[in-house]
Design a protein around this motif. Sequence first.
Motif, PDB file in Angstrom:
ATOM      1  N   LYS A  21       0.834  -1.200   0.000  1.00  0.00           N
ATOM      2  CA  LYS A  21       0.000   0.000   0.000  1.00  0.00           C
ATOM      3  C   LYS A  21       0.871   1.253   0.000  1.00  0.00           C
ATOM      4  CE  LYS A  21      -3.713   2.159   2.767  1.00  0.00           C
ATOM      5  NZ  LYS A  21      -4.606   2.490   1.627  1.00  0.00           N
ATOM      6  N   ARG A  22       1.936   1.236   0.790  1.00  0.00           N
ATOM      7  CA  ARG A  22       2.840   2.388   0.823  1.00  0.00           C
ATOM      8  C   ARG A  22       3.560   2.556  -0.510  1.00  0.00           C
ATOM      9  NH1 ARG A  22       3.503   7.370   1.837  1.00  0.00           N
ATOM     10  NH2 ARG A  22       5.646   8.016   2.234  1.00  0.00           N
ATOM     11  N   GLY A  23       3.968   1.458  -1.126  1.00  0.00           N
ATOM     12  CA  GLY A  23       4.596   1.539  -2.440  1.00  0.00           C
ATOM     13  C   GLY A  23       3.656   2.112  -3.479  1.00  0.00           C
ATOM     14  N   ASP A 188     -11.844  -2.716   8.756  1.00  0.00           N
ATOM     15  CA  ASP A 188     -12.173  -4.117   9.004  1.00  0.00           C
ATOM     16  C   ASP A 188     -12.103  -4.947   7.730  1.00  0.00           C
ATOM     17  OD1 ASP A 188     -13.070  -6.215  10.804  1.00  0.00           O
ATOM     18  OD2 ASP A 188     -14.976  -6.116   9.735  1.00  0.00           O
ATOM     19  N   GLY A 189     -12.463  -4.344   6.592  1.00  0.00           N
ATOM     20  CA  GLY A 189     -12.476  -5.085   5.335  1.00  0.00           C
ATOM     21  C   GLY A 189     -11.336  -4.742   4.410  1.00  0.00           C
ATOM     22  N   LEU A 190     -10.250  -4.218   4.969  1.00  0.00           N
ATOM     23  CA  LEU A 190      -9.121  -3.757   4.166  1.00  0.00           C
ATOM     24  C   LEU A 190      -8.586  -4.868   3.269  1.00  0.00           C
ATOM     25  CD1 LEU A 190      -7.443  -1.147   3.855  1.00  0.00           C
ATOM     26  CD2 LEU A 190      -5.851  -2.092   5.526  1.00  0.00           C
ATOM     27  N   SER A 191      -8.517  -4.577   1.973  1.00  0.00           N
ATOM     28  CA  SER A 191      -8.046  -5.565   0.998  1.00  0.00           C
ATOM     29  C   SER A 191      -7.794  -4.861  -0.329  1.00  0.00           C
ATOM     30  CB  SER A 191      -9.110  -6.655   0.791  1.00  0.00           C
ATOM     31  OG  SER A 191     -10.261  -6.115   0.163  1.00  0.00           O
ATOM     32  N   LEU A 196      -9.457  -1.028  -4.704  1.00  0.00           N
ATOM     33  CA  LEU A 196      -9.860  -0.832  -6.096  1.00  0.00           C
ATOM     34  C   LEU A 196     -11.266  -0.246  -6.174  1.00  0.00           C
ATOM     35  CD1 LEU A 196      -9.313  -1.168  -9.118  1.00  0.00           C
ATOM     36  CD2 LEU A 196     -10.166  -3.526  -8.933  1.00  0.00           C
ATOM     37  N   TYR A 197     -12.161  -0.738  -5.334  1.00  0.00           N
ATOM     38  CA  TYR A 197     -13.530  -0.230  -5.312  1.00  0.00           C
ATOM     39  C   TYR A 197     -13.535   1.273  -5.018  1.00  0.00           C
ATOM     40  CZ  TYR A 197     -18.081   0.940  -3.301  1.00  0.00           C
ATOM     41  OH  TYR A 197     -19.259   1.563  -2.993  1.00  0.00           O
ATOM     42  N   ILE A 198     -12.759   1.682  -4.030  1.00  0.00           N
ATOM     43  CA  ILE A 198     -12.727   3.096  -3.647  1.00  0.00           C
ATOM     44  C   ILE A 198     -12.115   3.942  -4.755  1.00  0.00           C
ATOM     45  CG2 ILE A 198     -11.756   4.758  -1.999  1.00  0.00           C
ATOM     46  CD1 ILE A 198     -11.970   2.544   0.126  1.00  0.00           C
TER      47      ILE A 198
END
Length: 213
Positions: A21-23, A188-191, A196-198
Amino acid sequence: MLNQDVLRNARSPGRGFAAAKRGFDIAVALLALPAVLGVAAVLLLLNPIANRGPLFFVQARMGRNCKRFTIVKFRTMSAGQPEGGPAPRGPDDPVEDERITPLGRMLRRARIDELPQFFNVLSGDMSVIGPRPDVWDHAIHYLDSVPGYRARHTLRPGITGLAQVRGGYAEGIRATVQKTREDLAYIDGLSPRMELYILLRTVQVVFTGKGAR
């Protein structure tokens, strides 16, 4: 009342996901820099005519682990008082819409005013996606008045987030309670699928102007 299971499950991502995520954040921020600089150059020409005053405004916000940091945005309100309703205005006071200039309203509608926050992403204070950071003085109040509010600061705050693409701008304590629900659901649903949805919903919001202030 907030779902207690959501509160208990609010957590930081695993190391592998956090590194990826940071990359991603750094890569996107670097790709966005030409756009940020290009818009800044255009606004330097337009501001003396349509929005007299400084190009940027900075403001204290609450970030990861409830720590204070300084956010950077393109200024959208008439110069003078700070933007965004910091103290002495209270957390339930409305946004000062009358101070938003015509040019500033256009920037807000297209989310262009948010572009300088990619510098915050590069510095490590923010992520591309995450819970939106609130004004520091308001956030201090919400820590005591909004259930689960502290838990939403497990991650770096984001330029965009689940609460923004679903509900738009949150104003006041009641809206902040709902925003906190969405933020905790995001954590809670981090993935990758959630990210991608956001991102896709953010593109839709930018083009429709939904939720812009």
